[in-house]
Design a protein around this motif. Structure first.
Motif, PDB file in Angstrom:
ATOM      1  N   ALA A   1      75.404 -24.622  95.589  1.00  9.52           N
ATOM      2  CA  ALA A   1      74.162 -24.987  94.901  1.00  9.52           C
ATOM      3  C   ALA A   1      74.252 -26.396  94.326  1.00  9.52           C
ATOM      4  O   ALA A   1      75.325 -26.854  93.940  1.00  9.52           O
ATOM      5  N   GLN A   2      73.125 -27.073  94.273  1.00  4.09           N
ATOM      6  CA  GLN A   2      73.056 -28.390  93.658  1.00  4.09           C
ATOM      7  C   GLN A   2      72.676 -28.236  92.188  1.00  4.09           C
ATOM      8  O   GLN A   2      71.946 -27.319  91.825  1.00  4.09           O
ATOM      9  N   ALA A   3      73.156 -29.139  91.367  1.00  2.00           N
ATOM     10  CA  ALA A   3      72.848 -29.126  89.942  1.00  2.00           C
ATOM     11  C   ALA A   3      71.922 -30.291  89.617  1.00  2.00           C
ATOM     12  O   ALA A   3      72.164 -31.418  90.056  1.00  2.00           O
TER      13      ALA A   3
ATOM     14  N   HIS B   1      66.841 -30.946  84.405  1.00  2.70           N
ATOM     15  CA  HIS B   1      65.401 -30.707  84.409  1.00  2.70           C
ATOM     16  C   HIS B   1      64.710 -31.217  83.161  1.00  2.70           C
ATOM     17  O   HIS B   1      63.539 -31.541  83.187  1.00  2.70           O
TER      18      HIS B   1
ATOM     19  N   ASN C   1      69.038 -14.446  81.502  1.00  2.34           N
ATOM     20  CA  ASN C   1      70.236 -14.377  82.343  1.00  2.34           C
ATOM     21  C   ASN C   1      70.874 -15.752  82.544  1.00  2.34           C
ATOM     22  O   ASN C   1      71.819 -15.892  83.302  1.00  2.34           O
ATOM     23  N   GLY C   2      70.354 -16.756  81.849  1.00  4.67           N
ATOM     24  CA  GLY C   2      70.937 -18.084  81.903  1.00  4.67           C
ATOM     25  C   GLY C   2      72.156 -18.177  80.997  1.00  4.67           C
ATOM     26  O   GLY C   2      72.516 -17.222  80.304  1.00  4.67           O
TER      27      GLY C   2
ATOM     28  N   ILE D   1      76.984 -23.936  88.014  1.00  9.54           N
ATOM     29  CA  ILE D   1      75.875 -23.914  88.974  1.00  9.54           C
ATOM     30  C   ILE D   1      76.400 -24.031  90.404  1.00  9.54           C
ATOM     31  O   ILE D   1      76.016 -23.253  91.280  1.00  9.54           O
ATOM     32  N   LYS D   2      77.283 -24.972  90.645  1.00  9.07           N
ATOM     33  CA  LYS D   2      77.807 -25.172  92.004  1.00  9.07           C
ATOM     34  C   LYS D   2      78.612 -23.972  92.495  1.00  9.07           C
ATOM     35  O   LYS D   2      78.667 -23.700  93.688  1.00  9.07           O
TER      36      LYS D   2
ATOM     37  N   ASP E   1      77.778 -20.972  91.845  1.00  9.08           N
ATOM     38  CA  ASP E   1      76.814 -19.863  91.824  1.00  9.08           C
ATOM     39  C   ASP E   1      77.121 -18.827  90.748  1.00  9.08           C
ATOM     40  O   ASP E   1      76.782 -17.650  90.889  1.00  9.08           O
TER      41      ASP E   1
ATOM     42  N   HIS F   1      75.934 -19.237  87.615  1.00 10.86           N
ATOM     43  CA  HIS F   1      74.673 -19.217  86.873  1.00 10.86           C
ATOM     44  C   HIS F   1      73.675 -20.095  87.614  1.00 10.86           C
ATOM     45  O   HIS F   1      74.034 -21.144  88.149  1.00 10.86           O
ATOM     46  N   GLN F   2      72.434 -19.656  87.602  1.00  6.16           N
ATOM     47  CA  GLN F   2      71.374 -20.470  88.194  1.00  6.16           C
ATOM     48  C   GLN F   2      70.834 -21.470  87.167  1.00  6.16           C
ATOM     49  O   GLN F   2      70.465 -22.577  87.502  1.00  6.16           O
ATOM     50  N   ASP F   3      70.780 -21.040  85.914  1.00  2.00           N
ATOM     51  CA  ASP F   3      70.252 -21.881  84.838  1.00  2.00           C
ATOM     52  C   ASP F   3      71.301 -22.038  83.747  1.00  2.00           C
ATOM     53  O   ASP F   3      71.824 -21.046  83.237  1.00  2.00           O
TER      54      ASP F   3
END
Length: 190
Positions: free
Chosen positions: A2-4, A7, A88-89, A148-149, A151, A153-155
């Motif tokens: 996953a990319q981080a 935001h 869930n973050g 994040i990378k 996987d 946690h997504q947030d």
């Protein structure tokens, strides 16, 4: 993998309550560096950036009775729209010293302060505390990226807060790490 991505950015500073306000102040030559009146054993003027008493009074009227460290975290999390952050973050709290300004009070552990802040927002998700002196902020951001990378946690939300106290001033002064004159961190001729 996953990319981080970053935001959102939120901040609470003596001269600004947004990134745009901060850069506008710096570009126009405004700063908040003043002689510090915190109790210090230094035999000279120590220059720091600090909030005025009315800032803290305003935060207390908004959020209730918390330590200054906790108020700073709560205010910044409000600006970051933490109420909308997924349960869930993962939240990573970064601090060099934690609630050190309230060291003489009953329970000033970083853990206790963070739990009070999370309870204020009714957040039940995972969190981590990074408190490794001046490198804490960079470590927290790197940790978020790795989560994040991998996987895990997504947030991930990273928040940092620190206050200047007599203890902190004396510590940096003992390292001879405080300039004798007003510092100019964004000065072009620095």
């Amino acid at each position: 993998m996953a990319q981080a991505y970053i935001h959102r950015v939120a901040l609470s500073l003596p001269i600004a309550s947004s990134v745009d306000e901060f850069w506008e102040a710096i570009e126009s030559g405004v700063d908040s560096i003043r002689p510090n009146v915190a109790r210090s054993k230094a035999d000279r003027t120590l220059w720091t950036s600090h909030f005025e008493p009315d800032f803290w009074e305003g935060l207390e009227s908004l959020y209730g009775s918390f330590s200054k460290f906790e108020l700073l975290l709560i205010d910044t999390l409000h600006q970051a729209d933490f109420a909308a952050f997924p349960q869930n973050g993962c939240v990573i709290f970064s601090t060099t010293k934690g609630n050190i300004a309230a060291i003489n009070e009953s329970d000033t552990s970083i853990q206790t302060s963070i739990q009070k802040v999370l309870a204020y927002f009714q957040f039940q998700g995972k969190y981590h505390i990074v408190s490794n002196a001046c490198i804490s902020g960079v470590l927290a951001i790197n940790m978020a990226q790795r989560f994040i990378k991998a996987d895990m946690h997504q947030d991930v939300l990273v928040i940092g807060a620190d206050l200047v106290s007599g203890f902190v001033l004396d510590g940096f002064n003992s390292f001879q790490a405080i300039a004798k004159e007003k510092c100019k961190p964004f000065d072009a001729s620095r």
